[in-house]
Write a protein that holds these residues in place. Structure first.
Motif, PDB file in Angstrom:
ATOM      1  N   LEU A  93       5.361  -6.110   0.501  1.00  0.00           N
ATOM      2  CA  LEU A  93       4.943  -5.112  -0.481  1.00  0.00           C
ATOM      3  C   LEU A  93       5.108  -5.650  -1.905  1.00  0.00           C
ATOM      4  O   LEU A  93       4.228  -5.453  -2.762  1.00  0.00           O
ATOM      5  N   ILE A  94       6.212  -6.328  -2.168  1.00  0.00           N
ATOM      6  CA  ILE A  94       6.439  -6.906  -3.499  1.00  0.00           C
ATOM      7  C   ILE A  94       5.365  -7.936  -3.826  1.00  0.00           C
ATOM      8  O   ILE A  94       4.805  -7.944  -4.935  1.00  0.00           O
ATOM      9  N   GLN A  95       5.061  -8.803  -2.877  1.00  0.00           N
ATOM     10  CA  GLN A  95       4.009  -9.798  -3.106  1.00  0.00           C
ATOM     11  C   GLN A  95       2.640  -9.129  -3.245  1.00  0.00           C
ATOM     12  O   GLN A  95       1.809  -9.563  -4.054  1.00  0.00           O
ATOM     13  N   SER A  96       2.397  -8.079  -2.492  1.00  0.00           N
ATOM     14  CA  SER A  96       1.120  -7.364  -2.571  1.00  0.00           C
ATOM     15  C   SER A  96       0.930  -6.729  -3.946  1.00  0.00           C
ATOM     16  O   SER A  96      -0.182  -6.718  -4.481  1.00  0.00           O
ATOM     17  N   PRO A 246      -2.768 -16.158   4.834  1.00  0.00           N
ATOM     18  CA  PRO A 246      -1.429 -15.532   4.857  1.00  0.00           C
ATOM     19  C   PRO A 246      -1.076 -14.749   3.590  1.00  0.00           C
ATOM     20  O   PRO A 246      -0.018 -14.154   3.533  1.00  0.00           O
ATOM     21  N   GLU A 247      -1.944 -14.808   2.560  1.00  0.00           N
ATOM     22  CA  GLU A 247      -1.689 -14.007   1.367  1.00  0.00           C
ATOM     23  C   GLU A 247      -1.854 -12.537   1.707  1.00  0.00           C
ATOM     24  O   GLU A 247      -2.469 -12.176   2.715  1.00  0.00           O
ATOM     25  N   THR A 248      -1.290 -11.687   0.884  1.00  0.00           N
ATOM     26  CA  THR A 248      -1.333 -10.261   1.177  1.00  0.00           C
ATOM     27  C   THR A 248      -1.582  -9.467  -0.093  1.00  0.00           C
ATOM     28  O   THR A 248      -1.266  -9.922  -1.190  1.00  0.00           O
ATOM     29  N   SER A 249      -2.179  -8.305   0.058  1.00  0.00           N
ATOM     30  CA  SER A 249      -2.394  -7.369  -1.049  1.00  0.00           C
ATOM     31  C   SER A 249      -2.149  -5.969  -0.514  1.00  0.00           C
ATOM     32  O   SER A 249      -1.941  -5.762   0.688  1.00  0.00           O
ATOM     33  N   LEU A 250      -2.197  -4.988  -1.416  1.00  0.00           N
ATOM     34  CA  LEU A 250      -1.938  -3.612  -0.996  1.00  0.00           C
ATOM     35  C   LEU A 250      -2.972  -3.136   0.014  1.00  0.00           C
ATOM     36  O   LEU A 250      -2.641  -2.529   1.040  1.00  0.00           O
ATOM     37  N   VAL A 254      -2.551  -2.102   4.084  1.00  0.00           N
ATOM     38  CA  VAL A 254      -3.057  -0.848   4.649  1.00  0.00           C
ATOM     39  C   VAL A 254      -3.997  -1.137   5.814  1.00  0.00           C
ATOM     40  O   VAL A 254      -3.954  -0.463   6.854  1.00  0.00           O
ATOM     41  N   GLY A 255      -4.850  -2.150   5.653  1.00  0.00           N
ATOM     42  CA  GLY A 255      -5.801  -2.486   6.710  1.00  0.00           C
ATOM     43  C   GLY A 255      -5.120  -2.915   7.994  1.00  0.00           C
ATOM     44  O   GLY A 255      -5.499  -2.487   9.091  1.00  0.00           O
ATOM     45  N   PHE A 256      -4.077  -3.755   7.874  1.00  0.00           N
ATOM     46  CA  PHE A 256      -3.372  -4.196   9.078  1.00  0.00           C
ATOM     47  C   PHE A 256      -2.486  -3.098   9.649  1.00  0.00           C
ATOM     48  O   PHE A 256      -2.260  -3.046  10.859  1.00  0.00           O
ATOM     49  N   GLY A 257      -1.987  -2.213   8.774  1.00  0.00           N
ATOM     50  CA  GLY A 257      -1.083  -1.175   9.254  1.00  0.00           C
ATOM     51  C   GLY A 257      -1.764  -0.027   9.954  1.00  0.00           C
ATOM     52  O   GLY A 257      -1.106   0.745  10.663  1.00  0.00           O
ATOM     53  N   ARG A 258      -3.087   0.109   9.793  1.00  0.00           N
ATOM     54  CA  ARG A 258      -3.764   1.256  10.409  1.00  0.00           C
ATOM     55  C   ARG A 258      -3.721   1.193  11.925  1.00  0.00           C
ATOM     56  O   ARG A 258      -3.787   2.229  12.598  1.00  0.00           O
ATOM     57  N   GLU A 259      -3.597  -0.005  12.501  1.00  0.00           N
ATOM     58  CA  GLU A 259      -3.549  -0.129  13.958  1.00  0.00           C
ATOM     59  C   GLU A 259      -2.214   0.344  14.525  1.00  0.00           C
ATOM     60  O   GLU A 259      -2.104   0.560  15.730  1.00  0.00           O
ATOM     61  N   TYR A 260      -1.211   0.479  13.668  1.00  0.00           N
ATOM     62  CA  TYR A 260       0.116   0.897  14.134  1.00  0.00           C
ATOM     63  C   TYR A 260       0.529   2.212  13.480  1.00  0.00           C
ATOM     64  O   TYR A 260       1.725   2.482  13.326  1.00  0.00           O
ATOM     65  N   LEU A 269       2.035   3.291   5.198  1.00  0.00           N
ATOM     66  CA  LEU A 269       2.368   4.317   4.209  1.00  0.00           C
ATOM     67  C   LEU A 269       2.987   3.728   2.940  1.00  0.00           C
ATOM     68  O   LEU A 269       2.745   4.236   1.844  1.00  0.00           O
ATOM     69  N   ALA A 270       3.771   2.662   3.064  1.00  0.00           N
ATOM     70  CA  ALA A 270       4.416   2.079   1.883  1.00  0.00           C
ATOM     71  C   ALA A 270       3.388   1.555   0.879  1.00  0.00           C
ATOM     72  O   ALA A 270       3.412   1.950  -0.291  1.00  0.00           O
ATOM     73  N   PRO A 271       2.448   0.689   1.277  1.00  0.00           N
ATOM     74  CA  PRO A 271       1.432   0.240   0.303  1.00  0.00           C
ATOM     75  C   PRO A 271       0.488   1.347  -0.132  1.00  0.00           C
ATOM     76  O   PRO A 271       0.040   1.367  -1.281  1.00  0.00           O
ATOM     77  N   ALA A 272       0.172   2.284   0.778  1.00  0.00           N
ATOM     78  CA  ALA A 272      -0.705   3.386   0.402  1.00  0.00           C
ATOM     79  C   ALA A 272      -0.056   4.246  -0.681  1.00  0.00           C
ATOM     80  O   ALA A 272      -0.724   4.695  -1.621  1.00  0.00           O
ATOM     81  N   LEU A 273       1.256   4.470  -0.579  1.00  0.00           N
ATOM     82  CA  LEU A 273       1.969   5.251  -1.591  1.00  0.00           C
ATOM     83  C   LEU A 273       1.976   4.521  -2.935  1.00  0.00           C
ATOM     84  O   LEU A 273       1.804   5.143  -3.987  1.00  0.00           O
ATOM     85  N   VAL A 274       2.140   3.201  -2.910  1.00  0.00           N
ATOM     86  CA  VAL A 274       2.122   2.422  -4.158  1.00  0.00           C
ATOM     87  C   VAL A 274       0.748   2.498  -4.806  1.00  0.00           C
ATOM     88  O   VAL A 274       0.623   2.648  -6.028  1.00  0.00           O
ATOM     89  N   ILE A 275      -0.315   2.385  -3.999  1.00  0.00           N
ATOM     90  CA  ILE A 275      -1.673   2.500  -4.543  1.00  0.00           C
ATOM     91  C   ILE A 275      -1.878   3.854  -5.198  1.00  0.00           C
ATOM     92  O   ILE A 275      -2.386   3.963  -6.319  1.00  0.00           O
ATOM     93  N   MET A 276      -1.454   4.915  -4.513  1.00  0.00           N
ATOM     94  CA  MET A 276      -1.654   6.262  -5.033  1.00  0.00           C
ATOM     95  C   MET A 276      -0.877   6.475  -6.334  1.00  0.00           C
ATOM     96  O   MET A 276      -1.423   6.963  -7.332  1.00  0.00           O
ATOM     97  N   LEU A 277       0.387   6.084  -6.366  1.00  0.00           N
ATOM     98  CA  LEU A 277       1.207   6.296  -7.552  1.00  0.00           C
ATOM     99  C   LEU A 277       0.738   5.438  -8.725  1.00  0.00           C
ATOM    100  O   LEU A 277       0.770   5.875  -9.876  1.00  0.00           O
ATOM    101  N   THR A 278       0.282   4.221  -8.436  1.00  0.00           N
ATOM    102  CA  THR A 278      -0.174   3.338  -9.515  1.00  0.00           C
ATOM    103  C   THR A 278      -1.459   3.859 -10.141  1.00  0.00           C
ATOM    104  O   THR A 278      -1.583   3.932 -11.367  1.00  0.00           O
ATOM    105  N   THR A 279      -2.416   4.224  -9.315  1.00  0.00           N
ATOM    106  CA  THR A 279      -3.674   4.740  -9.858  1.00  0.00           C
ATOM    107  C   THR A 279      -3.459   6.079 -10.571  1.00  0.00           C
ATOM    108  O   THR A 279      -4.060   6.342 -11.613  1.00  0.00           O
ATOM    109  N   LEU A 280      -2.586   6.919 -10.027  1.00  0.00           N
ATOM    110  CA  LEU A 280      -2.279   8.193 -10.683  1.00  0.00           C
ATOM    111  C   LEU A 280      -1.614   7.959 -12.036  1.00  0.00           C
ATOM    112  O   LEU A 280      -1.955   8.616 -13.036  1.00  0.00           O
ATOM    113  N   SER A 281      -0.678   7.017 -12.095  1.00  0.00           N
ATOM    114  CA  SER A 281       0.015   6.730 -13.351  1.00  0.00           C
ATOM    115  C   SER A 281      -0.943   6.201 -14.402  1.00  0.00           C
ATOM    116  O   SER A 281      -0.893   6.611 -15.571  1.00  0.00           O
TER     117      SER A 281
END
Length: 298
Positions: A93-96, A246-250, A254-260, A269-281
């Motif tokens: 998440l930090i790298q994303s 092997p690089e990662t982004s938010l 989310v794309g890889f996490g949808r299968e689980y 949920l962790a990257p999705a929450l960061v996306i939502m809070l960042t765009t809202l801010s």
């Protein structure tokens, strides 16, 4: 200098620093709404995370802990849990955050510079040049940008440079229209004509005299375009044509996490929450800046 004097000096410096911090907090309370203050705090935290990602990551983004696959948040070794390969969600998440913000900042600046330059060219030369710029702006506004991006990335392959350049062409027509209108209005005013009479070159007139007077409006436009670019990059990464492993982004997370989602929802949920809070801010801060900087809404 005695030790007592040094201690007294350090105490005075500490009190001065504390009073400065308290004064800054008091200023924010008086002049900045609470929601905007939270948005500024969140954005500052995201920038710090992006700048110091290497020091903040507890693990490498590809380091696997197979004995703790799909570990839930709160694990002693992995605070935000792990994914299907045992990779630490917090580290990824930090790298994303770093990757997504670099793409968004680079694309926003590229879009603003490109659109503003075309807008100034249209205001300066008028005639055929102005008509061409306006036609290109209408074409860009009518173009389904996501579909075009998918086609370009599928044909040329995905890379960080290509992704930033591609995202940089998103929304440039807004800057072009704004810069053209404001430049025409500024050119009709007395100060621009006076500078021209003094022998200033067109580049100096536009960069030293007109641009500072229209910069506030362009900055507000950047704050409105920035969250859209984050969402666009997240959508492309979600579809598998954005940032590649092997690089990662938010969006990638989310794309890889949808299968689980049913077994390990924290992966998505962790990257999705960061996306939502960042765009809202950014939207909250952008609206506040518009009210502060745009004289037409005062």
């Amino acid at each position: 200098m005695t030790s007592a004097d040094m201690a007294q000096k350090q105490s005075a410096q500490t009190q001065s620093a504390c009073s400065g911090v308290l004064g800054l907090i008091s200023y924010f309370r008086r002049h900045v709404p609470f929601s905007v203050g939270l948005g500024i705090f969140w954005l500052a935290a995201m920038v710090l995370v992006a700048c110091f990602a290497d020091a903040l990551r507890p693990y490498g983004i590809t380091a696997m802990d197979l004995t703790n696959r799909l570990a839930s948040p709160g694990n002693a070794k992995h605070w935000l849990g792990t994914d299907e390969l045992g990779r630490d969600v917090l580290s990824r998440l930090i790298q994303s955050i770093r990757v997504s913000l670099v793409i968004a900042f680079g694309a926003t600046i590229l879009s603003a510079v490109f659109g503003t330059a075309l807008g100034f060219a249209a205001a300066k030369f008028r005639g055929a040049v102005e008509h061409l710029v306006l036609v290109l702006a209408d074409f860009q506004a009518a173009l389904p940008f996501l579909i075009m991006s998918l086609a370009v990335l599928a044909f040329f392959g995905s890379s960080m440079v290509l992704l930033v350049c591609l995202m940089g062409f998103y929304g440039w027509e807004r800057y072009a229209r704004i810069a053209r209108g404001l430049a025409i209005s500024a050119s009709a005013q007395g100060y621009a004509a006076a500078v021209v009479q003094l022998g200033a070159t067109p580049a100096r007139v536009y960069l030293r005299h007109i641009l500072p007077n229209v910069a506030s409006t362009l900055i507000v436009s950047m704050t409105l375009t920035f969250p859209e670019i984050i969402l666009m990059e997240s959508g492309l990464s979600f579809l598998g044509l954005g940032v590649q492993p092997p690089e990662t982004s938010l969006g990638n997370m989310v794309g890889f996490g949808r299968e689980y989602l049913t077994r390990a929802p924290w992966i998505m949920l962790a990257p999705a929450l960061v996306i939502m809070l960042t765009t809202l801010s950014i939207s909250l801060v952008g609206d506040w800046l518009r009210d502060k900087l745009d004289p037409t809404v005062r």
